[in-house]
Design a protein around this motif. Structure first.
Motif, short mmCIF file in Angstrom:
data_model
loop_
_atom_site.label_atom_id
_atom_site.label_comp_id
_atom_site.label_asym_id
_atom_site.label_seq_id
_atom_site.Cartn_x
_atom_site.Cartn_y
_atom_site.Cartn_z
N ASN A 105 -0.01 -52.92 30.51
CA ASN A 105 -1.25 -52.74 31.42
C ASN A 105 -1.03 -52.16 32.64
O ASN A 105 -1.54 -52.43 33.83
N CYS A 106 -0.22 -51.02 32.63
CA CYS A 106 0.23 -50.16 33.94
C CYS A 106 0.21 -48.86 33.48
O CYS A 106 0.78 -48.53 32.59
N ILE A 107 -0.40 -47.89 34.29
CA ILE A 107 -0.23 -46.62 34.11
C ILE A 107 -0.06 -45.74 35.48
O ILE A 107 -0.53 -46.30 36.33
N SER A 108 0.56 -44.64 35.37
CA SER A 108 0.82 -44.10 36.48
C SER A 108 -0.55 -43.12 36.95
O SER A 108 -1.22 -42.58 36.05
N GLN A 109 -0.42 -42.44 38.09
CA GLN A 109 -1.66 -41.71 38.36
C GLN A 109 -1.30 -40.33 37.93
O GLN A 109 -2.32 -39.80 37.30
N GLN A 110 -0.05 -39.91 37.76
CA GLN A 110 -0.08 -38.58 37.26
C GLN A 110 -0.20 -38.61 35.63
O GLN A 110 -0.93 -37.89 35.08
N GLN A 111 0.03 -39.98 35.07
CA GLN A 111 -0.42 -39.95 33.60
C GLN A 111 -1.89 -40.15 33.29
O GLN A 111 -2.59 -39.29 32.34
N VAL A 112 -2.88 -40.25 34.22
CA VAL A 112 -4.15 -40.56 34.27
C VAL A 112 -4.67 -38.88 34.36
O VAL A 112 -5.32 -38.51 33.61
N GLU A 113 -3.90 -38.38 35.38
CA GLU A 113 -4.47 -36.91 35.62
C GLU A 113 -4.08 -36.06 34.69
O GLU A 113 -4.98 -35.06 34.15
#
Length: 248
Positions: free
Chosen positions: A25-33
């Protein structure tokens, strides 16, 4: 945003949630972008995405504080339950794998032992689903039932390393189903309440005009509601619509 863009956005959001779920349940900002790159979202739109993820207990860059989603009663329950689990034995990875292999072979003692080994993990998983209308104790109960079933189904696997993924998925699926069923039940209860309130209001208005209780037939003729709908509302209210004949 055109229809195709909306469909792409919804699909991408679903994929991002699935990715985060696979990463505790964690994701990086880069992955989202990167996931939303094709849609060319503005900073304001991305901010809405991040707010959405946070509301669904998904941390961006760092894990969210899951205790923020717990009620005081749930925190107290969790503390007591963890004390009970603290007495359970701890095992190393090698011994755990041996237990899994024995459970895969159908050994009942190994399956029971495996349940105890995974009970603390069920607790941690339950915290991911807190704050969605189901009390933590019920989520843990559903997860434990799924775990108990899961350890008897490991024989279908080829490798011991696949066991944890299978058991965790079964526990998560059980908790998600519990939340979905509860939401459906709450929606049903709201519709029932709305129907009862509607009938009670119409009965009160007509009774005020006639200066007496009204019959089902009179209310149906006056409002256009079916007699069945009115009788159903009477039954669902426990026959407590005071302005209708045949009720308390």
């Amino acid at each position: 945003m055109g229809e195709s863009q909306e469909i792409l956005f919804a699909r991408t959001l679903k994929e991002v949630r699935a990715l985060a779920k696979a990463q505790e349940n964690c994701i990086s900002q880069q992955q989202v972008e990167e996931a939303f790159a094709e849609l060319k979202l503005s900073k304001a739109q991305l901010a809405l995405v991040y707010d959405y993820l946070k509301k669904h207990k998904i941390g961006v860059g760092e894990p969210v504080d899951l205790d923020e989603y717990l009620s005081e009663a749930e925190i107290d329950y969790l503390e007591e339950y963890k004390k009970e689990l603290a007495v359970l034995e701890k095992v190393g990875d090698g011994e755990k794998e041996a237990v899994i292999l024995a459970a895969m072979a159908g050994e009942k003692m190994a399956q029971n032992r495996l349940i105890h080994l995974y009970l603390p993990q069920v607790v941690e998983i339950s915290r991911l689903y807190a704050g969605q209308g189901v009390f933590l104790e019920d989520l843990i109960g559903e997860g434990n039932v799924a775990l108990s079933m899961g350890v008897t189904m490991l024989g279908c696997l080829e490798h011991a390393k696949e066991a944890e993924g299978m058991l965790v998925k079964m526990v998560m699926d059980a908790m998600e189903s519990c939340i979905a069923e509860n939401a459906q039940e709450q929606d049903k209860d709201k519709k029932v309440l709305a129907q009862v309130n509607k009938v009670a209001k119409k009965a009160r208005e007509l009774a005020k005009e006639l200066h007496r209780k009204v019959t089902v037939e009179e209310l149906a003729a006056e409002t256009g509601m079916s007699e069945k709908a009115i009788r159903d509302a009477m039954r669902m209210s426990g026959f407590a619509i005071e302005d209708l004949e045949g009720t308390l």
